[in-house]
Design a protein around this motif. Sequence first.
Motif, PDB file in Angstrom:
ATOM      1  N   LEU A 119     -10.652 -10.702   2.412  1.00  0.00           N
ATOM      2  CA  LEU A 119     -11.791  -9.791   2.524  1.00  0.00           C
ATOM      3  C   LEU A 119     -11.628  -8.903   3.751  1.00  0.00           C
ATOM      4  N   LEU A 120     -11.295  -9.539   4.896  1.00  0.00           N
ATOM      5  CA  LEU A 120     -11.150  -8.790   6.136  1.00  0.00           C
ATOM      6  C   LEU A 120      -9.911  -7.902   6.089  1.00  0.00           C
ATOM      7  N   LEU A 121      -8.863  -8.397   5.430  1.00  0.00           N
ATOM      8  CA  LEU A 121      -7.645  -7.591   5.286  1.00  0.00           C
ATOM      9  C   LEU A 121      -7.966  -6.318   4.489  1.00  0.00           C
ATOM     10  N   GLY A 122      -8.679  -6.489   3.384  1.00  0.00           N
ATOM     11  CA  GLY A 122      -9.014  -5.343   2.523  1.00  0.00           C
ATOM     12  C   GLY A 122      -9.909  -4.342   3.229  1.00  0.00           C
ATOM     13  N   PHE A 123     -11.027  -4.835   3.767  1.00  0.00           N
ATOM     14  CA  PHE A 123     -11.966  -3.913   4.416  1.00  0.00           C
ATOM     15  C   PHE A 123     -11.371  -3.362   5.712  1.00  0.00           C
ATOM     16  N   GLY A 124     -10.648  -4.200   6.449  1.00  0.00           N
ATOM     17  CA  GLY A 124     -10.035  -3.753   7.692  1.00  0.00           C
ATOM     18  C   GLY A 124      -9.014  -2.653   7.431  1.00  0.00           C
ATOM     19  N   TYR A 125      -8.187  -2.846   6.411  1.00  0.00           N
ATOM     20  CA  TYR A 125      -7.164  -1.831   6.118  1.00  0.00           C
ATOM     21  C   TYR A 125      -7.808  -0.563   5.572  1.00  0.00           C
ATOM     22  N   ALA A 126      -8.885  -0.747   4.786  1.00  0.00           N
ATOM     23  CA  ALA A 126      -9.618   0.412   4.264  1.00  0.00           C
ATOM     24  C   ALA A 126     -10.107   1.274   5.425  1.00  0.00           C
ATOM     25  N   VAL A 127     -10.653   0.613   6.442  1.00  0.00           N
ATOM     26  CA  VAL A 127     -11.134   1.360   7.609  1.00  0.00           C
ATOM     27  C   VAL A 127      -9.951   1.977   8.359  1.00  0.00           C
ATOM     28  N   PHE A 155       0.842  -1.205   0.000  1.00  0.00           N
ATOM     29  CA  PHE A 155       0.000   0.000   0.000  1.00  0.00           C
ATOM     30  C   PHE A 155       0.874   1.250   0.000  1.00  0.00           C
ATOM     31  N   THR A 156       1.909   1.247   0.843  1.00  0.00           N
ATOM     32  CA  THR A 156       2.789   2.409   0.939  1.00  0.00           C
ATOM     33  C   THR A 156       3.482   2.694  -0.400  1.00  0.00           C
ATOM     34  N   LEU A 157       4.004   1.636  -1.022  1.00  0.00           N
ATOM     35  CA  LEU A 157       4.800   1.840  -2.233  1.00  0.00           C
ATOM     36  C   LEU A 157       3.927   2.059  -3.474  1.00  0.00           C
ATOM     37  N   LEU A 158       2.723   1.488  -3.479  1.00  0.00           N
ATOM     38  CA  LEU A 158       1.904   1.538  -4.703  1.00  0.00           C
ATOM     39  C   LEU A 158       0.789   2.579  -4.639  1.00  0.00           C
ATOM     40  N   ARG A 159       0.574   3.169  -3.456  1.00  0.00           N
ATOM     41  CA  ARG A 159      -0.582   4.063  -3.299  1.00  0.00           C
ATOM     42  C   ARG A 159      -0.632   5.151  -4.370  1.00  0.00           C
ATOM     43  N   ARG A 160       0.513   5.736  -4.691  1.00  0.00           N
ATOM     44  CA  ARG A 160       0.520   6.832  -5.661  1.00  0.00           C
ATOM     45  C   ARG A 160       0.224   6.378  -7.083  1.00  0.00           C
ATOM     46  N   LYS A 161       0.415   5.081  -7.328  1.00  0.00           N
ATOM     47  CA  LYS A 161       0.148   4.546  -8.671  1.00  0.00           C
ATOM     48  C   LYS A 161      -1.334   4.231  -8.862  1.00  0.00           C
ATOM     49  N   LEU A 162      -2.054   4.124  -7.753  1.00  0.00           N
ATOM     50  CA  LEU A 162      -3.475   3.770  -7.839  1.00  0.00           C
ATOM     51  C   LEU A 162      -4.273   5.046  -8.091  1.00  0.00           C
ATOM     52  N   ARG A 163      -5.050   5.019  -9.171  1.00  0.00           N
ATOM     53  CA  ARG A 163      -5.674   6.268  -9.606  1.00  0.00           C
ATOM     54  C   ARG A 163      -7.007   6.508  -8.919  1.00  0.00           C
ATOM     55  N   THR A 164      -6.944   6.689  -7.621  1.00  0.00           N
ATOM     56  CA  THR A 164      -8.134   7.081  -6.885  1.00  0.00           C
ATOM     57  C   THR A 164      -7.704   8.020  -5.771  1.00  0.00           C
ATOM     58  N   GLY A 165      -8.539   9.005  -5.491  1.00  0.00           N
ATOM     59  CA  GLY A 165      -8.220   9.933  -4.410  1.00  0.00           C
ATOM     60  C   GLY A 165      -8.616   9.381  -3.054  1.00  0.00           C
ATOM     61  N   ASN A 166      -9.257   8.222  -3.069  1.00  0.00           N
ATOM     62  CA  ASN A 166      -9.821   7.658  -1.845  1.00  0.00           C
ATOM     63  C   ASN A 166      -8.945   6.505  -1.344  1.00  0.00           C
ATOM     64  N   ASP A 167      -8.379   6.687  -0.157  1.00  0.00           N
ATOM     65  CA  ASP A 167      -7.475   5.665   0.384  1.00  0.00           C
ATOM     66  C   ASP A 167      -8.191   4.343   0.657  1.00  0.00           C
ATOM     67  N   ALA A 168      -9.461   4.410   1.057  1.00  0.00           N
ATOM     68  CA  ALA A 168     -10.205   3.180   1.340  1.00  0.00           C
ATOM     69  C   ALA A 168     -10.393   2.375   0.051  1.00  0.00           C
ATOM     70  N   TYR A 169     -10.746   3.065  -1.041  1.00  0.00           N
ATOM     71  CA  TYR A 169     -10.891   2.367  -2.324  1.00  0.00           C
ATOM     72  C   TYR A 169      -9.551   1.775  -2.769  1.00  0.00           C
ATOM     73  N   ALA A 170      -8.482   2.519  -2.507  1.00  0.00           N
ATOM     74  CA  ALA A 170      -7.148   2.023  -2.881  1.00  0.00           C
ATOM     75  C   ALA A 170      -6.847   0.728  -2.144  1.00  0.00           C
ATOM     76  N   ALA A 171      -7.166   0.682  -0.845  1.00  0.00           N
ATOM     77  CA  ALA A 171      -6.916  -0.531  -0.055  1.00  0.00           C
ATOM     78  C   ALA A 171      -7.761  -1.688  -0.569  1.00  0.00           C
ATOM     79  N   LEU A 172      -9.031  -1.418  -0.890  1.00  0.00           N
ATOM     80  CA  LEU A 172      -9.913  -2.479  -1.383  1.00  0.00           C
ATOM     81  C   LEU A 172      -9.428  -2.998  -2.728  1.00  0.00           C
ATOM     82  N   GLY A 173      -9.009  -2.093  -3.609  1.00  0.00           N
ATOM     83  CA  GLY A 173      -8.511  -2.504  -4.923  1.00  0.00           C
ATOM     84  C   GLY A 173      -7.265  -3.364  -4.789  1.00  0.00           C
ATOM     85  N   LEU A 174      -6.389  -2.955  -3.879  1.00  0.00           N
ATOM     86  CA  LEU A 174      -5.149  -3.700  -3.669  1.00  0.00           C
ATOM     87  C   LEU A 174      -5.448  -5.094  -3.115  1.00  0.00           C
ATOM     88  N   ALA A 175      -6.430  -5.175  -2.212  1.00  0.00           N
ATOM     89  CA  ALA A 175      -6.787  -6.478  -1.639  1.00  0.00           C
ATOM     90  C   ALA A 175      -7.399  -7.377  -2.712  1.00  0.00           C
TER      91      ALA A 175
END
Lengths: 252, 65
Positions: free
Chosen positions: A230-238, A96-116
């Motif tokens: 699923l829990l990793l994605g939603f948990g990290y999003a939160v 998440f730290t290294l790829l966050r800027r490459k993910l084209r969304t302004g929303n960190d929660a969506y970024a976490a879900l997409g990554l998961a």
Amino acid sequence: MRTFGSLLVRGLIVGLFAGLLAGTFAYVLGESRVDAAIAIEEAGSHAHTHDHGDNTEPAAAEEEEPLVSRDGQRAGLFLATSLYGVALGGLFAVAFTLLRRKLRTGNDAYAALGLAAAGFVGVVLVPFLKYPPNPPAVGDPDTITKRTVTYLLTLVIGLLAVWAGVALSRWAARYGEVARLAGGVVGLVVTVVAAYLILPRINEVPETFPATLLWQFRFASLGTQATLWLLLGFGYAVAVDRRPSRSKVAAA
Amino acid sequence: MAAPAQSVAVPALSPKLLAAALLSVGLMLLLAYLVGFDQGAVSRSGMYLHELMHDGRHLLGVPCH
């Protein structure tokens, strides 16, 4: 902005909880299948001791007094899924730290879900479809090294396939929305199919092993891993989400 | 601080961040190895941890015996 330490600790904590709950899922839906498979394994090993050759005596001795009892292994299930969850959570936080800027969304929660979602496809689904997990009593101990290497290869290939899908989808985006989606599917599927064709076929399921039990076990295993991701994605999003209200209050 | 639409929650890339990330990845992979593949060489517990986590390995999809 959050520091790397804060992002990492969040990943470890979310991973621990995801692992514990995945362990609960596995305990409820998977343990009975593992028990059933072990019963078949033991019935088989008593009937066909000659199959083991030189190992007959040590194997028999181990069966007399196992290092860890079945109850111990049932408890150990939670240890395994928790530690695995912590490890995945940490890796997820680094990704998440290294790829966050490459993910084209302004929303960190969506970024976490997409990554998961990407991680689940690459690390779970792609290996699962090529080398479905097997219960005890299935698998030749002599090929464990080969099976381990090919399993790890499918895992790396799965992540590469996701990357190929994203890269092709971004390239194709200039030709429109449909091309963008088609590009993603083509990049992913072509990579996976090519890898499946090249990788060796491994089927060590004995003729007599019940097909229903095999698939019940495999779905329990898939469910365990799906729960974890699923829990990793939603948990990290939160865990990384910042409510807009808080920044507005700070700005005012 | 007003959050712009493109604000991201991660620190900027730097050699220090990459070093920390690399170290974390190493530790996490070691932990995953301990669960998934170790047979006593790393844990120094003989086969005890391996056997203890037997069911978890099967249900997490890792190839096993």
